[in-house]
Design an enzyme around this catalytic site. Structure first.
Site, PDB file in Angstrom:
ATOM      1  N   ASP A 149      49.341  47.164  76.322  1.00  0.00           N
ATOM      2  CA  ASP A 149      49.637  48.325  75.490  1.00  0.00           C
ATOM      3  C   ASP A 149      49.180  49.598  76.194  1.00  0.00           C
ATOM      4  O   ASP A 149      48.278  49.570  77.044  1.00  0.00           O
ATOM      5  CB  ASP A 149      48.914  48.219  74.141  1.00  0.00           C
ATOM      6  CG  ASP A 149      49.397  47.048  73.318  1.00  0.00           C
ATOM      7  OD1 ASP A 149      50.543  46.606  73.533  1.00  0.00           O
ATOM      8  OD2 ASP A 149      48.635  46.584  72.445  1.00  0.00           O
ATOM      9  N   LYS A 150      49.764  50.712  75.809  1.00  0.00           N
ATOM     10  CA  LYS A 150      49.443  52.003  76.433  1.00  0.00           C
ATOM     11  C   LYS A 150      47.939  52.243  76.493  1.00  0.00           C
ATOM     12  O   LYS A 150      47.400  52.621  77.536  1.00  0.00           O
ATOM     13  CB  LYS A 150      50.122  53.129  75.649  1.00  0.00           C
ATOM     14  CG  LYS A 150      49.741  54.524  76.131  1.00  0.00           C
ATOM     15  CD  LYS A 150      50.362  55.603  75.257  1.00  0.00           C
ATOM     16  CE  LYS A 150      49.887  56.991  75.691  1.00  0.00           C
ATOM     17  NZ  LYS A 150      50.440  58.058  74.823  1.00  0.00           N
TER      18      LYS A 150
END
Length: 320
Positions: A152-153
């Site tokens: 995830d970011k």
């Protein structure tokens, strides 16, 4: 965001081999798709099945089904009008990368929090993919620039990238076989009593479609193992090991047992009662260990990544 298994379906658009080949005698009695996978290990079996279905592969001049048995000695040729390579969408950008290992087959990146892995809606550039294309221009010829799994970011840590079709196919197979070992450090709110496993299928949230959720009907198998590393007054440091790799899996699974990650804006909105935890600007999740077999030769390899500064400072503060 797609999982590694879902990403694998996109590899079928890679270019066909140009040169004809002959089915080895030792493949006699095998299914055609199995024999082709032996001949062309750089391509997945599902990719070869797709080409057979589309008539792009000829065996002794004929288009045959994947289940057809071979005798050995057949000549395999590929259609002249080959499919276009599913190269990455995006431009090379000079974005710094923390490369902790690289050879002619793969790259292992220590991804910082805040870096998006792949371009998408709202993030057309400035991603890991754009950085990879600048770092290794040859990745422009590899589907998804060699990316076989994601973080995830706002999750930091280790991520492996394939530099060749052979490596990409092998790494996807390892992910499917669950032989890639991914360990995370996660700071969960509340006091976790002991080690355990969350075995709960996951799917899209029924109402908020950008979120994932534990679903009891129609969900995909998802399993997370966790072990207590350290306890604090309002939270617990866990080591999590993924058995499957669903989108947001650790975040959703820990939230489902009432221990969401500190700083998680999507699955952990509850206040902890500790201002340091409540002020942490991202989910406290770090992919600290990665282990796999090298795609050429099969040597066992592993890497570890130290906690990023923000996560480490938070733990130091909690220990005080």
């Amino acid at each position: 965001m797609k999982t590694s298994l879902e990403i694998a379906a996109d590899y079928s658009r890679s270019p066909c081999p140009a040169e004809p080949a002959t089915v080895p005698a030792e493949c006699a009695g095998w299914r055609l798709d199995a024999a082709l996978a032996r001949l062309f290990p750089e391509h997945s079996r599902s990719r070869l099945q797709s080409w057979l279905k589309d008539g792009l592969i000829r065996v002794d001049g004929a288009a045959l089904p994947a289940k057809c048995k071979v005798h050995g000695g057949e000549r395999v040729e590929f259609a002249v009008d080959q499919p276009v390579a599913a190269g990455p969408t995006g431009a090379a950008e000079d974005i710094p990368l923390d490369v902790i290992y690289e050879d002619d087959q793969l790259i292992v990146i220590d991804k910082p929090a805040g870096l998006v892995v792949h371009p998408g809606n709202g993030q057309p550039s400035g991603t890991l993919l754009n950085a990879l294309l600048h770092h290794a221009p040859g990745l422009a010829e590899i589907p998804r620039a060699g990316i076989v799994h994601r973080l995830d970011k706002d999750t930091s840590g280790l991520l492996v990238v394939a530099k060749t079709l052979t490596a990409q196919t092998d790494l996807v197979r390892q992910l499917q076989a669950r032989t890639v070992k991914r360990h995370y450090l996660a700071l969960a709110l509340g006091i976790v009593a002991g080690d355990g496993t969350v075995d709960a299928p996951m799917g899209r949230h029924a109402v908020q479609r950008t979120k994932m959720a534990v679903v009891r009907s129609g969900g995909k198998e998802a399993r997370t193992h966790y072990a207590v590393r350290e306890r604090f007054a309002k939270c617990t440091l866990l080591e999590c090991r993924l058995e499957t790799g669903r989108t947001h899996q650790i975040r959703v699974h820990l939230a489902s047992i009432k221990h969401p990650l500190a700083g998680d804006p999507t699955y952990g909105r509850a206040k902890s009662g500790d201002a340091r935890l409540d002020a942490f600007p991202r989910q406290a999740l770090h992919a600290w260990r990665l282990a796999l077999r090298h795609p050429v030769g099969g040597a066992e390899m592993h890497w570890e990544s130290p906690l990023p500064d923000d996560f480490a400072r938070l733990l130091e503060s909690l220990r005080e």
